[in-house]
Design a protein around this motif. Structure first.
Motif, short mmCIF file in Angstrom:
data_model
loop_
_atom_site.label_atom_id
_atom_site.label_comp_id
_atom_site.label_asym_id
_atom_site.label_seq_id
_atom_site.Cartn_x
_atom_site.Cartn_y
_atom_site.Cartn_z
N TYR A 167 0.72 -1.38 -0.46
CA TYR A 167 0.08 0.36 0.38
C TYR A 167 1.24 0.80 0.18
O TYR A 167 0.48 1.90 -0.71
CB TYR A 167 -1.13 -0.51 1.48
CG TYR A 167 -2.23 -0.99 1.28
CD1 TYR A 167 -3.17 -0.47 -0.08
CD2 TYR A 167 -2.25 -1.98 1.89
CE1 TYR A 167 -3.91 -1.62 -0.03
CE2 TYR A 167 -3.93 -2.72 1.55
CZ TYR A 167 -4.07 -2.38 0.25
OH TYR A 167 -5.65 -3.67 0.51
N THR B 153 0.38 3.43 -2.48
CA THR B 153 -0.04 5.21 -2.61
C THR B 153 1.34 6.32 -4.01
O THR B 153 0.38 7.17 -4.36
CB THR B 153 -0.33 5.74 -0.89
OG1 THR B 153 -0.88 5.34 -0.38
CG2 THR B 153 -0.03 6.99 -0.58
N ARG C 41 -8.41 1.83 -1.39
CA ARG C 41 -8.24 3.14 -1.49
C ARG C 41 -8.29 4.00 -2.63
O ARG C 41 -8.35 3.54 -4.01
CB ARG C 41 -6.09 1.87 -2.00
CG ARG C 41 -5.94 1.65 -0.83
CD ARG C 41 -5.75 2.62 0.56
NE ARG C 41 -5.08 1.88 1.34
CZ ARG C 41 -5.06 1.01 2.78
NH1 ARG C 41 -7.20 1.21 2.26
NH2 ARG C 41 -4.09 0.62 3.38
N THR D 107 -6.29 8.64 -0.05
CA THR D 107 -6.23 7.85 1.60
C THR D 107 -4.53 7.03 1.14
O THR D 107 -3.03 6.64 -0.02
CB THR D 107 -6.78 6.20 0.78
OG1 THR D 107 -6.57 6.07 -0.05
CG2 THR D 107 -8.05 6.31 0.62
N GLY E 234 -4.58 3.48 4.71
CA GLY E 234 -6.25 3.99 3.99
C GLY E 234 -7.48 5.13 5.20
O GLY E 234 -8.24 5.37 4.36
N SER F 77 -7.87 8.98 4.38
CA SER F 77 -7.85 9.75 3.98
C SER F 77 -7.21 11.38 3.99
O SER F 77 -7.62 12.16 5.49
CB SER F 77 -9.21 10.50 2.87
OG SER F 77 -9.48 8.78 2.51
#
Length: 265
Positions: free
Chosen positions: A3, A7, A114, A128, A132, A134
């Motif tokens: 993640y 991102t 996401r 996000t 996760g 925001s």
């Protein structure tokens, strides 16, 4: 899924696509074509799509990719996938109204977990983070360095004085009839997936959509709203809006802060 990497990649690709979109937006007149469903498409949609889809396929070759501008991807059947609308709000773009966004999301088991929503003409970026949560970023939007970010959170709404956001280009009587079921303090209109983000930041309490949308229109905004504590449910029965549906078409839906007392259709 990594993640942190996701991102970083989604944010960077949205900024690169935004640069290309704004180059065309601020340039001479551009050709507007019609797709098979009569919706408009421009060179900006196509250029942004190439940047994003090439970047996602390079970074995540084993993850299914669905994107509005590639019809072949609309036959993908998967519960976990990346989904892209490279330029949501093409009508806003064509009319140079600024309310258009770049949208990239990651859906796991039918749930957008996401996402990034970037409004290049508005200078607003929502995404996000790796956990996760925001955030909204401000600053220069450097490609490889995240600027100042602040977590965003939905309101604790007052059901006697609700803030409602509705579509700028797709407002109709059915939408107004539903909104009239609520005690409304103020109404605002916004284009594209910015409506989800206005609920996510607390600038609005509820966004009802009584009209056709596709999953690429909503997934990134849905993820941002979820990461800010909000919900998105079907209009008809108030069950969670799911993704990976046939031809990626959505039913009507309601995006809202959980304290809103939802009315029946």
């Amino acid at each position: 899924m990594d993640y942190d990497l996701l991102t970083t990649v989604m944010r960077r690709l949205s900024l690169e696509a935004g640069d290309k979109i704004m180059e065309i937006y601020n340039g001479p007149d551009f050709e507007v074509k019609s797709k098979s469903d009569d919706s408009p498409v421009t060179i900006a949609d196509e250029a942004a799509d190439a940047i994003i889809s090439d970047g996602l396929r390079a970074a995540f070759p084993d993850v299914a990719l669905v994107t509005e501008e590639q019809a072949a991807s609309h036959s993908v059947t998967a519960n976990t996938f990346l989904i892209v609308d490279p330029l949501d709000g093409t009508k806003e773009f064509i009319n140079r109204r600024g309310d258009f966004t770049v949208n990239i999301a990651y859906v796991v088991d039918g749930v957008p977990v996401r996402g990034v929503v970037y409004a290049p003409a508005k200078g607003r970026m929502f995404f996000t983070d790796a956990d996760g949560v925001s955030v909204e970023e401000s600053g220069d939007f450097a490609k490889d360095t995240v600027g100042a970010v602040k977590p965003i959170k939905v309101t604790n709404p007052d059901n006697d004085a609700l803030m409602v956001v509705a579509s700028k280009s797709h407002r109709d009587q059915a939408t107004d009839d539903y909104i009239n079921k609520y005690n409304v303090k103020d109404m605002k209109s916004a284009g594209s997936s910015l409506k989800f983000c206005l609920v996510a930041t607390g600038e609005a309490d509820i966004y009802p959509r009584v009209g056709r949308t596709m999953e690429w229109d909503t997934a990134a905004g849905h993820a941002v709203l979820t990461g800010a504590g909000g919900n998105v449910v079907r209009f008809d029965d108030h069950t969670p809006l799911r993704y990976g549906k046939e031809i990626f078409a959505n039913p009507f839906f309601i995006a809202y802060a959980p304290g809103v007392d939802l009315k029946q259709p």
